[in-house]
Design an enzyme around this catalytic site. Sequence first.
Site, PDB file in Angstrom:
ATOM      1  N   CYS A  85       0.869  -1.176   0.000  1.00  0.00           N
ATOM      2  CA  CYS A  85       0.000   0.000   0.000  1.00  0.00           C
ATOM      3  C   CYS A  85       0.907   1.228   0.000  1.00  0.00           C
ATOM      4  O   CYS A  85       1.783   1.357   0.868  1.00  0.00           O
ATOM      5  CB  CYS A  85      -0.894  -0.020   1.236  1.00  0.00           C
ATOM      6  N   HIS A  91      -7.806   8.662   3.082  1.00  0.00           N
ATOM      7  CA  HIS A  91      -7.035   9.905   3.231  1.00  0.00           C
ATOM      8  C   HIS A  91      -7.958  11.078   3.004  1.00  0.00           C
ATOM      9  O   HIS A  91      -8.965  10.985   2.306  1.00  0.00           O
ATOM     10  CB  HIS A  91      -5.862   9.949   2.243  1.00  0.00           C
TER      11      HIS A  91
HETATM   12  P1  AMP Z   1      -7.172  10.227  -4.293  1.00  0.00           P
HETATM   13  O1  AMP Z   1      -7.226  10.469  -5.787  1.00  0.00           O
HETATM   14  O2  AMP Z   1      -8.249  10.917  -3.520  1.00  0.00           O
HETATM   15  O3  AMP Z   1      -7.066   8.754  -3.985  1.00  0.00           O
HETATM   16  O4  AMP Z   1      -5.847  10.931  -3.817  1.00  0.00           O
HETATM   17  C1  AMP Z   1      -4.593  10.350  -3.932  1.00  0.00           C
HETATM   18  C2  AMP Z   1      -3.616  11.486  -3.903  1.00  0.00           C
HETATM   19  O5  AMP Z   1      -2.338  10.954  -3.633  1.00  0.00           O
HETATM   20  C3  AMP Z   1      -3.509  12.271  -5.218  1.00  0.00           C
HETATM   21  O6  AMP Z   1      -3.860  13.629  -4.990  1.00  0.00           O
HETATM   22  C4  AMP Z   1      -2.027  12.108  -5.597  1.00  0.00           C
HETATM   23  O7  AMP Z   1      -1.486  13.289  -6.151  1.00  0.00           O
HETATM   24  C5  AMP Z   1      -1.390  11.750  -4.273  1.00  0.00           C
HETATM   25  N1  AMP Z   1      -0.160  10.980  -4.347  1.00  0.00           N
HETATM   26  C6  AMP Z   1       0.076   9.875  -5.086  1.00  0.00           C
HETATM   27  N2  AMP Z   1       1.310   9.399  -4.827  1.00  0.00           N
HETATM   28  C7  AMP Z   1       1.855  10.231  -3.891  1.00  0.00           C
HETATM   29  C8  AMP Z   1       3.118  10.280  -3.220  1.00  0.00           C
HETATM   30  N3  AMP Z   1       4.083   9.365  -3.437  1.00  0.00           N
HETATM   31  N4  AMP Z   1       3.335  11.286  -2.334  1.00  0.00           N
HETATM   32  C9  AMP Z   1       2.377  12.210  -2.109  1.00  0.00           C
HETATM   33  N5  AMP Z   1       1.178  12.203  -2.705  1.00  0.00           N
HETATM   34  C10 AMP Z   1       0.925  11.240  -3.582  1.00  0.00           C
HETATM   35 ZN    ZN Z   2      -2.258   1.431   3.741  1.00  0.00          ZN
END
Ligand code: AMP
Ligand code: ZN
Length: 111
Positions: free
Chosen positions: A3, A97
């Site tokens: 994850c 999140h």
């Molecule tokens: P969601 O689309 O609500 O599932 O949000 C997932 C979020 O995670 C998106 O806004 C991505 O830009 C962010 N994200 C993906 N990978 C990373 C990472 N390695 N570090 C920080 N944010 C990330």
């Molecule tokens: Zn997790």
Amino acid sequence: MNCLFCKIIAGEIKSTKAYEDSKVLAFQDLNPIAPVHILIVPKMHIASADYLDAASSQIVGDIFLVASKLAEKLNLNGYRIINNCGEDGGQSVPHIHFHLLGGKRLNWEPL
Ligand code: AMP
Ligand code: ZN
């Protein structure tokens, strides 16, 4: 566990931390959609809002408290907390999140 956010919590993948305590981690979103875009996650793996139960749902209140503390620290003139859940909700990472967005006047468009 395979994850992404559990790996960030474990420090196996780098992030820019904004807040941390024993239950919650907040870090900068990699692809921000607002001048302030912080992700706030429980350290415990919960796949989405659909997987909350009476005990684990306490964490949602903890996360809102962290969001309001961060907003105060960052001097935000208002903010938005978003939880995307499931496919149509636009959830791309299956670890619950909350997006804390701010730093500009956010759009709110009627259909
Ligand atoms: P969601 O689309 O609500 O599932 O949000 C997932 C979020 O995670 C998106 O806004 C991505 O830009 C962010 N994200 C993906 N990978 C990373 C990472 N390695 N570090 C920080 N944010 C990330
Ligand atoms: Zn997790």
